[in-house]
Design a protein around this motif. Structure first.
Motif, PDB file in Angstrom:
ATOM      1  N   UNK A  85       0.830  -1.204   0.000  1.00 23.54           N
ATOM      2  CA  UNK A  85       0.000   0.000   0.000  1.00 23.54           C
ATOM      3  C   UNK A  85       0.869   1.260   0.000  1.00 23.54           C
ATOM      4  N   UNK A  86       2.009   1.180   0.677  1.00 16.58           N
ATOM      5  CA  UNK A  86       2.940   2.312   0.691  1.00 16.58           C
ATOM      6  C   UNK A  86       3.554   2.535  -0.686  1.00 16.58           C
ATOM      7  N   UNK A  87       3.948   1.453  -1.338  1.00 16.59           N
ATOM      8  CA  UNK A  87       4.522   1.572  -2.681  1.00 16.59           C
ATOM      9  C   UNK A  87       3.505   2.168  -3.650  1.00 16.59           C
ATOM     10  N   UNK A  88       2.246   1.755  -3.526  1.00 15.78           N
ATOM     11  CA  UNK A  88       1.189   2.325  -4.374  1.00 15.78           C
ATOM     12  C   UNK A  88       1.019   3.816  -4.083  1.00 15.78           C
ATOM     13  N   UNK A  89       1.047   4.184  -2.812  1.00 16.21           N
ATOM     14  CA  UNK A  89       0.879   5.588  -2.425  1.00 16.21           C
ATOM     15  C   UNK A  89       2.003   6.451  -2.981  1.00 16.21           C
ATOM     16  N   UNK A  90       3.242   5.974  -2.846  1.00 11.55           N
ATOM     17  CA  UNK A  90       4.396   6.729  -3.357  1.00 11.55           C
ATOM     18  C   UNK A  90       4.313   6.861  -4.871  1.00 11.55           C
ATOM     19  N   UNK A  91       3.954   5.769  -5.539  1.00  9.49           N
ATOM     20  CA  UNK A  91       3.852   5.803  -7.000  1.00  9.49           C
ATOM     21  C   UNK A  91       2.792   6.804  -7.456  1.00  9.49           C
ATOM     22  N   UNK A  92       1.663   6.854  -6.747  1.00 11.68           N
ATOM     23  CA  UNK A  92       0.595   7.789  -7.114  1.00 11.68           C
ATOM     24  C   UNK A  92       1.024   9.238  -6.900  1.00 11.68           C
ATOM     25  N   UNK A  93       1.678   9.522  -5.778  1.00 15.93           N
ATOM     26  CA  UNK A  93       2.143  10.900  -5.548  1.00 15.93           C
ATOM     27  C   UNK A  93       3.162  11.289  -6.612  1.00 15.93           C
ATOM     28  N   UNK A  94       4.082  10.368  -6.923  1.00  9.31           N
ATOM     29  CA  UNK A  94       5.089  10.641  -7.956  1.00  9.31           C
ATOM     30  C   UNK A  94       4.424  10.939  -9.293  1.00  9.31           C
ATOM     31  N   UNK A  95       3.406  10.160  -9.635  1.00  5.76           N
ATOM     32  CA  UNK A  95       2.701  10.352 -10.905  1.00  5.76           C
ATOM     33  C   UNK A  95       1.871  11.630 -10.903  1.00  5.76           C
ATOM     34  N   UNK A  96       1.127  11.861  -9.828  1.00  6.41           N
ATOM     35  CA  UNK A  96       0.226  13.013  -9.769  1.00  6.41           C
ATOM     36  C   UNK A  96       0.985  14.338  -9.767  1.00  6.41           C
ATOM     37  N   UNK A  97       2.142  14.374  -9.112  1.00  3.37           N
ATOM     38  CA  UNK A  97       2.903  15.632  -9.093  1.00  3.37           C
ATOM     39  C   UNK A  97       3.394  16.006 -10.483  1.00  3.37           C
ATOM     40  N   UNK A  98       3.521  15.019 -11.369  1.00  2.00           N
ATOM     41  CA  UNK A  98       3.916  15.293 -12.743  1.00  2.00           C
ATOM     42  C   UNK A  98       2.711  15.618 -13.628  1.00  2.00           C
ATOM     43  N   UNK A  99       1.563  15.017 -13.322  1.00  2.00           N
ATOM     44  CA  UNK A  99       0.386  15.182 -14.180  1.00  2.00           C
ATOM     45  C   UNK A  99      -0.445  16.418 -13.848  1.00  2.00           C
ATOM     46  N   UNK A 100      -0.570  16.733 -12.563  1.00  2.00           N
ATOM     47  CA  UNK A 100      -1.454  17.837 -12.157  1.00  2.00           C
ATOM     48  C   UNK A 100      -1.123  19.150 -12.854  1.00  2.00           C
ATOM     49  N   UNK A 101       0.171  19.511 -13.025  1.00  2.00           N
ATOM     50  CA  UNK A 101       0.460  20.774 -13.727  1.00  2.00           C
ATOM     51  C   UNK A 101      -0.095  20.830 -15.143  1.00  2.00           C
ATOM     52  N   UNK A 102      -0.401  19.670 -15.749  1.00  2.00           N
ATOM     53  CA  UNK A 102      -1.029  19.659 -17.070  1.00  2.00           C
ATOM     54  C   UNK A 102      -2.514  19.987 -16.990  1.00  2.00           C
ATOM     55  N   UNK A 103      -3.093  19.809 -15.821  1.00  2.00           N
ATOM     56  CA  UNK A 103      -4.520  20.024 -15.618  1.00  2.00           C
ATOM     57  C   UNK A 103      -4.819  21.310 -14.861  1.00  2.00           C
ATOM     58  N   UNK A 104      -3.848  21.763 -14.079  1.00  2.00           N
ATOM     59  CA  UNK A 104      -4.037  22.952 -13.246  1.00  2.00           C
ATOM     60  C   UNK A 104      -2.802  23.833 -13.350  1.00  2.00           C
ATOM     61  N   UNK A 105      -2.986  25.027 -13.866  1.00  2.00           N
ATOM     62  CA  UNK A 105      -1.876  25.960 -14.037  1.00  2.00           C
ATOM     63  C   UNK A 105      -1.988  27.056 -12.981  1.00  2.00           C
ATOM     64  N   UNK A 106      -0.962  27.161 -12.145  1.00  2.00           N
ATOM     65  CA  UNK A 106      -0.926  28.191 -11.110  1.00  2.00           C
ATOM     66  C   UNK A 106       0.012  29.296 -11.586  1.00  2.00           C
TER      67      UNK A 106
END
Length: 204
Positions: A85-106
């Motif tokens: 579950x920890x490995x899944x959590x880390x993988x998701x944070x790693x992925x989301x931090x790269x993807x979110x800037x494509x969806x949300x521009x600050x």
């Protein structure tokens, strides 16, 4: 009046998955706030940010790789369910931090707001993940193990370690941004210290 005793309840797989997705999304948003404001944070996320600022290396990949050594401790001390579950959590944070800037521009964010808001989001996200017997790897694994084994509050120990990591980034940011970064680490760990106490939450 006799107090009502609540028996611990086991989370279902669906409950664990929705919590991990929700928690990691909150953490990724908090990290985005910090990165956009040029701030630092603690834990392996903070180490990954330091490496990213210093070398320009991909942040998501750095975060994932930084956590790899701690999985051995997780397997040995916390078991396979916690580790997976920890490995899944880390993988998701790693992925989301790269993807979110494509969806949300600050386009701009005040460092003080980013520090407090980011700290709260990361703290809330960690709390959600912790309560489903997982973590975001790295120092989270270490402090949770120490809390379970020795009763030392995870939030307090994490606060000390996070502050040291933030201070280590003094050469990368101005003293003002460093001070604001320390505030963010304090806010983050205040959330954990206040809400994550041994024996308080009965789900497992």
């Amino acid at each position: 009046m006799e107090k009502l005793k609540l028996e611990p309840t086991k989370h279902t797989l669906f409950e664990d998955l929705q919590a991990i997705v929700t928690g990691t999304l909150a953490v990724a948003m908090g990290v985005l706030f910090l990165k956009e404001a040029g701030l630092l944070t603690g834990g392996t996320t903070g180490l990954a940010i330091l490496i990213h600022y210093s070398t320009g290396f991909n942040f998501g990949l750095t975060l994932f790789l930084t956590n790899l050594p701690f999985y051995l401790l997780a397997i040995a001390q916390m078991g396979w369910a916690f580790t997976l579950k920890t490995m899944l959590s880390v993988a998701l944070v790693s992925l989301l931090t790269e993807l979110i800037p494509n969806w949300l521009v600050i386009e701009g964010i005040d460092p003080l707001f980013a520090s407090i808001g980011g700290g709260l989001l990361i703290g809330i996200g960690l709390l959600i993940v912790f309560r489903h017997q997982a973590s975001l790897g790295g120092l989270n694994v270490l402090v949770l193990f120490i809390q379970e084994r020795y009763g030392i509050r995870a939030g307090k120990l994490q606060m000390v370690l996070d502050s040291l990591i933030v201070i280590a980034g003094l050469w990368l940011v101005t003293p003002w941004l460093l001070a604001v970064s320390v505030l963010g680490a304090i806010v983050l760990n205040f959330v954990l210290t206040t809400n994550h106490k041994p024996g308080r939450y009965t789900g497992f």
